[in-house]
Design a protein around this motif. Sequence first.
Motif, PDB file in Angstrom:
ATOM      1  N   GLY A 411       0.788  -1.229   0.000  1.00  0.00           N
ATOM      2  CA  GLY A 411       0.000   0.000   0.000  1.00  0.00           C
ATOM      3  C   GLY A 411       0.815   1.271   0.000  1.00  0.00           C
ATOM      4  O   GLY A 411       0.251   2.366   0.077  1.00  0.00           O
ATOM      5  N   PHE A 412       2.139   1.181  -0.125  1.00  0.00           N
ATOM      6  CA  PHE A 412       2.985   2.361   0.053  1.00  0.00           C
ATOM      7  C   PHE A 412       2.678   3.479  -0.938  1.00  0.00           C
ATOM      8  O   PHE A 412       2.535   4.645  -0.543  1.00  0.00           O
ATOM      9  CB  PHE A 412       4.465   1.969  -0.059  1.00  0.00           C
ATOM     10  CG  PHE A 412       5.389   3.156  -0.090  1.00  0.00           C
ATOM     11  CD1 PHE A 412       5.541   3.952   1.034  1.00  0.00           C
ATOM     12  CD2 PHE A 412       6.074   3.498  -1.248  1.00  0.00           C
ATOM     13  CE1 PHE A 412       6.371   5.059   1.002  1.00  0.00           C
ATOM     14  CE2 PHE A 412       6.908   4.604  -1.285  1.00  0.00           C
ATOM     15  CZ  PHE A 412       7.060   5.386  -0.153  1.00  0.00           C
ATOM     16  N   VAL A 413       2.565   3.176  -2.223  1.00  0.00           N
ATOM     17  CA  VAL A 413       2.353   4.244  -3.199  1.00  0.00           C
ATOM     18  C   VAL A 413       1.007   4.917  -2.963  1.00  0.00           C
ATOM     19  O   VAL A 413       0.874   6.140  -3.062  1.00  0.00           O
ATOM     20  CB  VAL A 413       2.448   3.701  -4.640  1.00  0.00           C
ATOM     21  CG1 VAL A 413       2.292   4.837  -5.652  1.00  0.00           C
ATOM     22  CG2 VAL A 413       3.788   3.004  -4.861  1.00  0.00           C
ATOM     23  N   SER A 414       0.000   4.130  -2.613  1.00  0.00           N
ATOM     24  CA  SER A 414      -1.334   4.685  -2.374  1.00  0.00           C
ATOM     25  C   SER A 414      -1.403   5.479  -1.077  1.00  0.00           C
ATOM     26  O   SER A 414      -2.037   6.535  -1.015  1.00  0.00           O
ATOM     27  CB  SER A 414      -2.367   3.551  -2.323  1.00  0.00           C
ATOM     28  OG  SER A 414      -2.428   2.857  -3.546  1.00  0.00           O
ATOM     29  N   ALA A 415      -0.753   4.967  -0.013  1.00  0.00           N
ATOM     30  CA  ALA A 415      -0.945   5.511   1.332  1.00  0.00           C
ATOM     31  C   ALA A 415       0.146   6.470   1.789  1.00  0.00           C
ATOM     32  O   ALA A 415      -0.054   7.232   2.729  1.00  0.00           O
ATOM     33  CB  ALA A 415      -1.047   4.360   2.336  1.00  0.00           C
ATOM     34  N   GLY A 416       1.323   6.404   1.175  1.00  0.00           N
ATOM     35  CA  GLY A 416       2.381   7.342   1.522  1.00  0.00           C
ATOM     36  C   GLY A 416       3.157   7.021   2.775  1.00  0.00           C
ATOM     37  O   GLY A 416       4.038   7.775   3.175  1.00  0.00           O
ATOM     38  N   VAL A 417       2.842   5.909   3.421  1.00  0.00           N
ATOM     39  CA  VAL A 417       3.572   5.461   4.608  1.00  0.00           C
ATOM     40  C   VAL A 417       3.845   3.967   4.444  1.00  0.00           C
ATOM     41  O   VAL A 417       3.200   3.294   3.628  1.00  0.00           O
ATOM     42  CB  VAL A 417       2.769   5.689   5.913  1.00  0.00           C
ATOM     43  CG1 VAL A 417       2.588   7.162   6.200  1.00  0.00           C
ATOM     44  CG2 VAL A 417       1.408   4.995   5.846  1.00  0.00           C
TER      45      VAL A 417
END
Length: 477
Positions: A411-417
């Motif tokens: 989920g990093f690209v979507s969530a930023g964390v």
Amino acid sequence: MTQTADVDRDARRTLDLLGPAPDNWVPDRPGVDHNVFIVGAGQTGCAFAFALRRAGIGRVSVIDAAADAAKAGVWLNRARMNKLRTPKTLVGPEGGLPGLSFRAWYEARFGAASYQDIDRIPRERWAEYLAWYRAFLEIPVRYGTRLVRIEPKGAHFALHLEVDGVARVETARKVLLCNGVAGNGGAFVPAVLENLPPQLVAHTSDPIDFAALRGKSFAVLGGAASAFDAAATALEAGAADVHLFARRTTLAATPVSRARAYPGAYDNYFDLPDALRWAQALRFKRSGSTAPPDSIERVTRFENFHLHLGAQWESAREASGQIAAAASGETFRFDFAIAGTGYFIDPAARPELASFASHILLWRDQFTPSSEEADDGLGAHPYLGHALEYKEKVPGDAPYLKDIHVYNPAGFVSAGVPVGDVPSMKRDIPAVVRRISRDLFLGDIDSHAQRLAADVPAEFDESLYASNLWGRETSSA
């Protein structure tokens, strides 16, 4: 250490003030075993189990492939840092309840002064805290249970499991993937290592018996924190020498993600334009993942540690039980090599997702960057919704995907964390639980409509106030 029989007083008080957990309000459905099925019993799986309980959602099952609690998760097994890499002040699995926080747990045992003395949380203390959290909150975990395949079955999923080596099938309406860094792909091993005998090479995600390799010569490939932690563990276990090879000409030292670590960006990240989210992910990737200074200091204090910058292995082969490697025009001999080279994202590489992976919307399907900003690795990340749910590549082809929530680094690209780590918990656990609650409620709207329209008995009749009626009203009556 604090010596008191009531060391968990604040935690008990917190639960008392919250009051009892609501009863399960989700109607049973014929043929459905679980409302929510959580894959992974680490820090996030247990935090979700508690949050769902407080939301009145029952029939929640938490599984873990490990044989028991001691073997579950990374903190006592594959994690090799001395301290967590995140600030000690971040909200974690306590979900904003101070009495259940790491700080409350730590101060109850070691005192407030000791907490002030630590700059970051010691890894083994964090593992102790998580074990306490799971036991204190009575989170039931089914160990020795592995998810083999998720099979969509209309309004629910058939979950093909292996339970202590025995195949079985259970059903669930929602699936929560709290299954760690490889949960939407796998460990990335450079091609140059692929043909080496397995006894000579490992990834940092693998269990490694460093004690058995005492006196051996190690090579570590990679320049991020996990590579340095593996190198340090080898040195501390008595390695003859350790050579760390990083492809960058300087070590990444700028933690660019801190630029977005403020509430406005954190709370509203999913509402940013795709182009801006992509640019942030790309900036992080190109800047490089930084190792904490103490991870670097941990190895540089050893004279037998050697750092190679701008050095990629050009070849590697087995030679008389060792590894013969070529890098930067030099030839080396090692007894063992460790790949600290991170993970790749590819849902199709996961057996449990493979049958429907082609229907999952990926970033490369949703967003086309300029040629200067193109990145195949980032494009392979799933394009997730606000509640970290999969989305369909073609609307209507796979509506069940919205019922699988991805709480892992995919989920990093979507969530930023780094989803699944402590920084993601404050925002994303409540968001996922709210969405699960909404979907389960609306999925049974007819049943709830009847419940909302049900007769409610009166708490009193007219006799309670008859003697105080005003005279005119009395005579009219």
